[in-house]
Enzyme design. Structure first.
Site, PDB file in Angstrom:
ATOM      1  CB  SER A 145      -0.874   0.014   1.254  1.00  0.00           C
ATOM      2  OG  SER A 145      -1.482   1.279   1.417  1.00  0.00           O
ATOM      3  CE1 TYR A 158      -3.933  -2.099   5.251  1.00  0.00           C
ATOM      4  CE2 TYR A 158      -3.202   0.120   4.679  1.00  0.00           C
ATOM      5  CZ  TYR A 158      -3.698  -1.106   4.298  1.00  0.00           C
ATOM      6  OH  TYR A 158      -3.966  -1.364   2.974  1.00  0.00           O
TER       7      TYR A 158
HETATM    8  P1  NDP Z   1     -11.462  -6.188  -0.125  1.00  0.00           P
HETATM    9  O1  NDP Z   1     -11.889  -6.149   1.300  1.00  0.00           O
HETATM   10  O2  NDP Z   1     -12.348  -5.574  -1.161  1.00  0.00           O
HETATM   11  O3  NDP Z   1     -11.156  -7.696  -0.539  1.00  0.00           O
HETATM   12  C1  NDP Z   1     -10.338  -8.473   0.291  1.00  0.00           C
HETATM   13  C2  NDP Z   1     -10.339  -9.907  -0.181  1.00  0.00           C
HETATM   14  O4  NDP Z   1      -9.483 -10.650   0.681  1.00  0.00           O
HETATM   15  C3  NDP Z   1     -11.707 -10.551  -0.086  1.00  0.00           C
HETATM   16  O5  NDP Z   1     -11.787 -11.560  -1.041  1.00  0.00           O
HETATM   17  C4  NDP Z   1     -11.685 -11.115   1.333  1.00  0.00           C
HETATM   18  O6  NDP Z   1     -12.622 -12.170   1.469  1.00  0.00           O
HETATM   19  C5  NDP Z   1     -10.245 -11.607   1.425  1.00  0.00           C
HETATM   20  N1  NDP Z   1      -9.725 -11.648   2.784  1.00  0.00           N
HETATM   21  C6  NDP Z   1      -9.710 -10.665   3.717  1.00  0.00           C
HETATM   22  N2  NDP Z   1      -9.173 -11.111   4.857  1.00  0.00           N
HETATM   23  C7  NDP Z   1      -8.841 -12.417   4.655  1.00  0.00           C
HETATM   24  C8  NDP Z   1      -8.275 -13.417   5.475  1.00  0.00           C
HETATM   25  N3  NDP Z   1      -7.934 -13.184   6.745  1.00  0.00           N
HETATM   26  N4  NDP Z   1      -8.075 -14.634   4.947  1.00  0.00           N
HETATM   27  C9  NDP Z   1      -8.422 -14.897   3.666  1.00  0.00           C
HETATM   28  N5  NDP Z   1      -8.973 -13.991   2.842  1.00  0.00           N
HETATM   29  C10 NDP Z   1      -9.185 -12.756   3.340  1.00  0.00           C
HETATM   30  O7  NDP Z   1     -10.015  -5.495  -0.101  1.00  0.00           O
HETATM   31  P2  NDP Z   1      -9.122  -4.850  -1.282  1.00  0.00           P
HETATM   32  O8  NDP Z   1      -9.297  -5.597  -2.522  1.00  0.00           O
HETATM   33  O9  NDP Z   1      -9.330  -3.388  -1.274  1.00  0.00           O
HETATM   34  O10 NDP Z   1      -7.674  -5.093  -0.670  1.00  0.00           O
HETATM   35  C11 NDP Z   1      -6.806  -6.103  -1.132  1.00  0.00           C
HETATM   36  C12 NDP Z   1      -5.384  -5.754  -0.717  1.00  0.00           C
HETATM   37  O11 NDP Z   1      -5.055  -4.481  -1.244  1.00  0.00           O
HETATM   38  C13 NDP Z   1      -5.177  -5.652   0.801  1.00  0.00           C
HETATM   39  O12 NDP Z   1      -3.920  -6.203   1.128  1.00  0.00           O
HETATM   40  C14 NDP Z   1      -5.178  -4.162   1.059  1.00  0.00           C
HETATM   41  O13 NDP Z   1      -4.426  -3.816   2.202  1.00  0.00           O
HETATM   42  C15 NDP Z   1      -4.534  -3.659  -0.226  1.00  0.00           C
HETATM   43  N6  NDP Z   1      -4.800  -2.258  -0.515  1.00  0.00           N
HETATM   44  C16 NDP Z   1      -6.062  -1.817  -0.800  1.00  0.00           C
HETATM   45  C17 NDP Z   1      -6.272  -0.480  -1.072  1.00  0.00           C
HETATM   46  C18 NDP Z   1      -7.619   0.087  -1.399  1.00  0.00           C
HETATM   47  O14 NDP Z   1      -7.749   1.340  -1.471  1.00  0.00           O
HETATM   48  N7  NDP Z   1      -8.635  -0.716  -1.630  1.00  0.00           N
HETATM   49  C19 NDP Z   1      -5.172   0.498  -1.051  1.00  0.00           C
HETATM   50  C20 NDP Z   1      -3.892  -0.098  -0.767  1.00  0.00           C
HETATM   51  C21 NDP Z   1      -3.729  -1.421  -0.509  1.00  0.00           C
HETATM   52  P3  NDP Z   1     -13.248 -12.556   2.917  1.00  0.00           P
HETATM   53  O15 NDP Z   1     -13.431 -11.277   3.669  1.00  0.00           O
HETATM   54  O16 NDP Z   1     -14.523 -13.250   2.595  1.00  0.00           O
HETATM   55  O17 NDP Z   1     -12.253 -13.474   3.550  1.00  0.00           O
END
Ligand code: NDP
Length: 259
Positions: A145, A158
């Site tokens: 990030s 974070y």
């Molecule tokens: P979302 O919450 O939209 O999607 C997250 C995905 O990961 C879902 O499929 C969720 O499914 C899964 N997930 C979350 N926690 C777990 C867990 N403990 N075990 C297995 N699966 C998990 O998030 P984003 O797509 O926005 O984020 C993805 C990555 O990008 C993260 O690492 C985030 O920190 C990073 N990021 C995002 C930004 C943004 O602005 N969106 C900016 C910078 C970085 P479920 O909850 O059902 O398990």
């Protein structure tokens, strides 16, 4: 393998049911990669499997909460069986945040954020190492990030977890290059996903997001496909000399500080 082809490769994407991870599974599968993904909700996994099967993609998925060590080990066993002991691409995407002021963080909060974001990415890399090595040309992509580089409110833990990802990306890149495994990170800015949409739609944070949008030179939040294209690029043989980089994909947000 052609310089601009991923045809026939294999990948594991953590957190593939929504947001950026969902975009990455689609991008890679669309380029001919056999992809395994995970998340914590079987129902969403099944929906995604149906969606991708109807598009003709080679995708499999299973439950795994990446916070837990034993579940990570089980997932890697499944991946090893599915792909016959070889893996070309590991995308550590699953991540979480517990936004709080520094004095309010409990030991549990810190464990959840560091465990889900940093420790899981590190442990998955360790677990995947023999499979990536066996493939003859492995690529690890950590979804970091911009918070791992700059800062923002209520994000001390974070940001630290993402900073840890960025630095370990660089050192793994040095240590595992001899095994023909490249390690890179992609650092997204503000991307419209279920991770940030509830906050973006919350009137209490309206001012914060209006200000953020004004600071992004491209004047829009990113979309999952803005990130997945860069992830795919890093996996192509054409990117075979990129190793140990943290690539910021944020519409110019972090560089616009003095405007
Ligand atoms: P979302 O919450 O939209 O999607 C997250 C995905 O990961 C879902 O499929 C969720 O499914 C899964 N997930 C979350 N926690 C777990 C867990 N403990 N075990 C297995 N699966 C998990 O998030 P984003 O797509 O926005 O984020 C993805 C990555 O990008 C993260 O690492 C985030 O920190 C990073 N990021 C995002 C930004 C943004 O602005 N969106 C900016 C910078 C970085 P479920 O909850 O059902 O398990």
């Amino acid at each position: 393998q052609s310089r601009w082809s991923l045809q026939g490769m294999t990948a594991l994407v953590t957190g593939g049911t929504r947001g950026i991870g969902h975009g990455i599974v689609e991008e890679l599968a669309g380029l001919g990669v056999a992809v395994h993904f995970c998340s914590r909700k079987q129902e969403e996994i099944d929906q995604c499997l149906q969606e991708w099967a109807s598009k003709g993609f080679k995708v499999t998925g299973s439950l795994c909460d990446v916070l837990h060590r034993d579940q990570r080990e089980k997932l890697m066993e499944t991946v090893s069986t599915t792909f016959h002991g070889k893996l070309n691409i590991l995308v550590n995407n699953a991540g979480t945040s517990v936004p709080k002021e520094a004095l309010d963080y409990s030991p549990e909060d810190i464990g959840i954020v560091m465990g889900t974001n940093f420790e899981s990415a590190y442990h998955f890399s360790q677990l995947a190492h023999p499979l990536l090595k066996a493939s003859g040309g492995g690529s690890i992509i950590n979804i970091s990030s911009v918070m791992g580089i700059v800062g923002g409110p209520c994000s001390t833990v974070y940001a630290a977890s993402k900073g840890a990802i960025n630095h370990s990306t660089k050192l793994l890149a040095c240590e595992w290059a001899k095994d023909n495994i490249r390690t890179n990170a992609v650092a997204p800015g503000l991307i419209k996903t279920s991770f940030v949409e509830p906050a973006m739609e919350n009137p209490a944070f309206a001012e914060h997001f209006t200000r953020a949008m004004g600071q992004i030179p491209l004047l829009r939040p990113g979309l999952p496909e803005d990130i997945s294209s860069v992830v795919a690029f890093l996996c192509f043989p054409a990117a075979s000399y990129i190793n140990g980089e943290v690539i910021v994909v944020d519409g110019g947000w972090t560089i616009s500080g003095f405007y």
